[in-house]
Write a protein that holds these residues in place. Structure first.
Motif, PDB file in Angstrom:
ATOM      1  N   ASP A 239       0.834  -1.202   0.000  1.00  0.00           N
ATOM      2  CA  ASP A 239       0.000   0.000   0.000  1.00  0.00           C
ATOM      3  C   ASP A 239       0.869   1.253   0.000  1.00  0.00           C
ATOM      4  O   ASP A 239       0.574   2.231  -0.696  1.00  0.00           O
ATOM      5  CB  ASP A 239      -0.922   0.013   1.228  1.00  0.00           C
ATOM      6  CG  ASP A 239      -2.035  -1.006   1.122  1.00  0.00           C
ATOM      7  OD1 ASP A 239      -2.299  -1.482  -0.006  1.00  0.00           O
ATOM      8  OD2 ASP A 239      -2.654  -1.334   2.158  1.00  0.00           O
ATOM      9  N   ASP A 243       0.978   4.100  -2.842  1.00  0.00           N
ATOM     10  CA  ASP A 243       0.756   5.509  -2.491  1.00  0.00           C
ATOM     11  C   ASP A 243       1.817   6.387  -3.149  1.00  0.00           C
ATOM     12  O   ASP A 243       1.512   7.443  -3.718  1.00  0.00           O
ATOM     13  CB  ASP A 243       0.807   5.704  -0.973  1.00  0.00           C
ATOM     14  CG  ASP A 243      -0.401   5.115  -0.253  1.00  0.00           C
ATOM     15  OD1 ASP A 243      -1.427   4.871  -0.920  1.00  0.00           O
ATOM     16  OD2 ASP A 243      -0.305   4.895   0.971  1.00  0.00           O
ATOM     17  N   SER A 246       1.365   6.454  -7.080  1.00  0.00           N
ATOM     18  CA  SER A 246       0.209   7.258  -7.500  1.00  0.00           C
ATOM     19  C   SER A 246       0.501   8.737  -7.314  1.00  0.00           C
ATOM     20  O   SER A 246       0.132   9.562  -8.161  1.00  0.00           O
ATOM     21  CB  SER A 246      -1.037   6.847  -6.711  1.00  0.00           C
ATOM     22  OG  SER A 246      -0.850   7.056  -5.325  1.00  0.00           O
ATOM     23  N   HIS A 266      -2.966  -6.242  -9.912  1.00  0.00           N
ATOM     24  CA  HIS A 266      -2.920  -5.667  -8.559  1.00  0.00           C
ATOM     25  C   HIS A 266      -2.388  -4.234  -8.602  1.00  0.00           C
ATOM     26  O   HIS A 266      -2.916  -3.343  -7.920  1.00  0.00           O
ATOM     27  CB  HIS A 266      -2.038  -6.539  -7.670  1.00  0.00           C
ATOM     28  CG  HIS A 266      -1.857  -5.986  -6.290  1.00  0.00           C
ATOM     29  ND1 HIS A 266      -0.777  -5.200  -5.947  1.00  0.00           N
ATOM     30  CD2 HIS A 266      -2.612  -6.100  -5.168  1.00  0.00           C
ATOM     31  CE1 HIS A 266      -0.874  -4.851  -4.671  1.00  0.00           C
ATOM     32  NE2 HIS A 266      -1.976  -5.387  -4.181  1.00  0.00           N
ATOM     33  N   ALA A 269      -5.081  -1.871 -10.235  1.00  0.00           N
ATOM     34  CA  ALA A 269      -6.203  -1.664  -9.318  1.00  0.00           C
ATOM     35  C   ALA A 269      -5.801  -0.699  -8.207  1.00  0.00           C
ATOM     36  O   ALA A 269      -6.578   0.203  -7.833  1.00  0.00           O
ATOM     37  CB  ALA A 269      -6.656  -3.000  -8.730  1.00  0.00           C
ATOM     38  N   GLY A 270      -4.600  -0.848  -7.682  1.00  0.00           N
ATOM     39  CA  GLY A 270      -4.130   0.032  -6.621  1.00  0.00           C
ATOM     40  C   GLY A 270      -3.979   1.464  -7.068  1.00  0.00           C
ATOM     41  O   GLY A 270      -4.301   2.400  -6.316  1.00  0.00           O
ATOM     42  N   LEU A 272      -5.640   2.946  -9.600  1.00  0.00           N
ATOM     43  CA  LEU A 272      -6.973   3.500  -9.843  1.00  0.00           C
ATOM     44  C   LEU A 272      -7.664   3.853  -8.523  1.00  0.00           C
ATOM     45  O   LEU A 272      -8.335   4.898  -8.411  1.00  0.00           O
ATOM     46  CB  LEU A 272      -7.819   2.519 -10.649  1.00  0.00           C
ATOM     47  CG  LEU A 272      -7.413   2.333 -12.116  1.00  0.00           C
ATOM     48  CD1 LEU A 272      -8.184   1.184 -12.752  1.00  0.00           C
ATOM     49  CD2 LEU A 272      -7.629   3.626 -12.912  1.00  0.00           C
ATOM     50  N   GLU A 273      -7.518   2.990  -7.529  1.00  0.00           N
ATOM     51  CA  GLU A 273      -8.119   3.255  -6.215  1.00  0.00           C
ATOM     52  C   GLU A 273      -7.563   4.526  -5.588  1.00  0.00           C
ATOM     53  O   GLU A 273      -8.257   5.192  -4.801  1.00  0.00           O
ATOM     54  CB  GLU A 273      -7.855   2.076  -5.275  1.00  0.00           C
ATOM     55  CG  GLU A 273      -8.646   0.827  -5.616  1.00  0.00           C
ATOM     56  CD  GLU A 273      -8.217  -0.355  -4.756  1.00  0.00           C
ATOM     57  OE1 GLU A 273      -7.326  -0.164  -3.879  1.00  0.00           O
ATOM     58  OE2 GLU A 273      -8.753  -1.471  -4.948  1.00  0.00           O
ATOM     59  N   ARG A 274      -6.342   4.890  -5.969  1.00  0.00           N
ATOM     60  CA  ARG A 274      -5.694   6.067  -5.384  1.00  0.00           C
ATOM     61  C   ARG A 274      -5.823   7.297  -6.253  1.00  0.00           C
ATOM     62  O   ARG A 274      -5.113   8.295  -6.052  1.00  0.00           O
ATOM     63  CB  ARG A 274      -4.225   5.732  -5.101  1.00  0.00           C
ATOM     64  CG  ARG A 274      -4.071   4.787  -3.907  1.00  0.00           C
ATOM     65  CD  ARG A 274      -2.718   4.094  -3.887  1.00  0.00           C
ATOM     66  NE  ARG A 274      -2.574   3.284  -2.673  1.00  0.00           N
ATOM     67  CZ  ARG A 274      -3.112   2.092  -2.520  1.00  0.00           C
ATOM     68  NH1 ARG A 274      -3.849   1.560  -3.505  1.00  0.00           N
ATOM     69  NH2 ARG A 274      -2.941   1.425  -1.384  1.00  0.00           N
ATOM     70  N   GLY A 275      -6.707   7.227  -7.237  1.00  0.00           N
ATOM     71  CA  GLY A 275      -7.049   8.419  -7.987  1.00  0.00           C
ATOM     72  C   GLY A 275      -6.230   8.696  -9.224  1.00  0.00           C
ATOM     73  O   GLY A 275      -6.334   9.796  -9.797  1.00  0.00           O
TER      74      GLY A 275
END
Length: 340
Positions: A239, A243, A246, A266, A269-270, A272-275
């Motif tokens: 994570d 971070d 991104s 993975h 997806a990570g 995209l989840e973080r913008g």
């Protein structure tokens, strides 16, 4: 050398760690037979008479352990302690970056060293087709590691480097890309230095830069990206790492991902989840500089649509610079020229 010892008509028993006994054995080539024990618990009287026992140790405490083992085994030969390395037998190791696969991208230094090599330890991704011509006097050993199928474990590769160098040979460790970019070059250097073996490092062209460049993508571009990072993703990124990536991409940076095909879903997806913008351009170059090379241009949001076609080895580049190839090229280059 122990010039005052007559060893031509006797057997010599060497006691100590494997690489040390192998090194010291070079001094006793005239002996009738050289026997070795590398672990105290294995010590026993050999089947042939022993005229000399040599304790190949680094300190007195270790010497005491071996003396006790020799006495308990019933070997009555005299013993001496040897901590010396014969300078005349010392070889050397060359850590060579062979580049991304095209022999034309190997350096002159690399080719010169290969021409002098006695042994070549060859990696999976290093160019090999012309290796017999580049290293005409060398024994060539394939130690390539394939993802998930390590042909030769790293520890054994380290031992091979040390063993051949201690035999007085010039060892070329030919690695794909650059030895210091996820190439374990620093670890191999350390292993050799611990044994007193001289090492020279020859940098190579890294695929993290050369593969996107071959596809027309620069990692930096004035007015577009002034920073980039290179990531190993053979394991899923944490994570914290996602971070950081991104944040870099949002700030206009570029990310170059090596060994990341298996973990790409993975990673995406990570991000995209973080913008990270779904329309951010990216490119994956597969089998770079090889006959079956393929280039996949996509975006962060669409790259997994053809994921089943991706196979390692591949380099994935993400960032606005990837638009340097495509319909937005004029706009992107305009930003670069605006900052002149």
């Amino acid at each position: 050398m122990f010039v005052d010892l007559d060893i031509e008509n006797c057997s010599v028993l060497l006691c100590g760690e494997a690489t040390r006994t192998e090194r010291v054995a070079l001094k006793f080539a005239q002996a009738t037979e050289v026997l070795r024990f590398n672990r105290v618990e294995d010590m026993r009287a050999p089947g042939t008479p022993v005229g000399l026992v040599v304790l190949c140790v680094s300190d007195e405490r270790e010497a005491q352990k071996w003396r006790a083992a020799v006495l308990s085994s019933g070997i009555g030969a005299p013993s001496i302690v040897d901590t010396e390395v014969p300078a005349e037998s010392q070889g050397e190791v060359f850590l060579i970056g062979a580049g991304p696969g095209d022999p034309g991208l190997m350096t002159r230094h690399a080719l010169e060293v290969l021409s002098q090599a006695d042994v070549v330890l060859l990696d999976h991704l290093a160019p090999y087709q012309d290796l017999p011509r580049w290293a005409p006097h060398a024994e060539i050993i394939d130690v390539g590691k394939i993802p998930g199928k390590h042909r030769v474990p790293q520890r054994e590769i380290d031992q091979l480097m040390v063993r051949y160098a201690l035999q007085g040979k010039k060892v070329a460790r030919l690695k794909g890309g650059d030895p210091y970019v996820f190439g374990r070059g620093a670890e191999e250097l350390y292993v050799c230095e611990k044994e007193g073996i001289p090492v020279k490092v020859f940098s190579g062209v890294t695929s993290s830069i050369s593969l996107p460049a071959m596809a027309g993508v620069p990692l930096t571009l004035r007015g577009v990206s002034h920073m980039f990072t290179v990531v190993s993703a053979h394991q899923k990124l944490t994570d914290s790492e996602l971070d950081q990536l991104s944040g870099l991409l949002k700030d206009g940076g570029t990310v170059s991902i090596l060994m990341g095909v298996k973990t790409l879903p993975h990673t995406i997806a990570g991000l995209l989840e973080r913008g990270v913008r779904p329309d951010m351009p990216m490119v994956t170059v597969q089998d770079g500089f090889r006959a079956h090379q393929r280039e996949y241009f996509s975006t962060v949001g669409t790259c997994l649509e053809n994921y089943d076609q991706l196979k390692p080895p591949a380099v994935t580049t993400i960032g606005n610079v990837c638009a340097a190839v495509g319909e937005n090229r004029e706009e992107l280059m305009g930003k670069a020229f605006e900052t002149h």
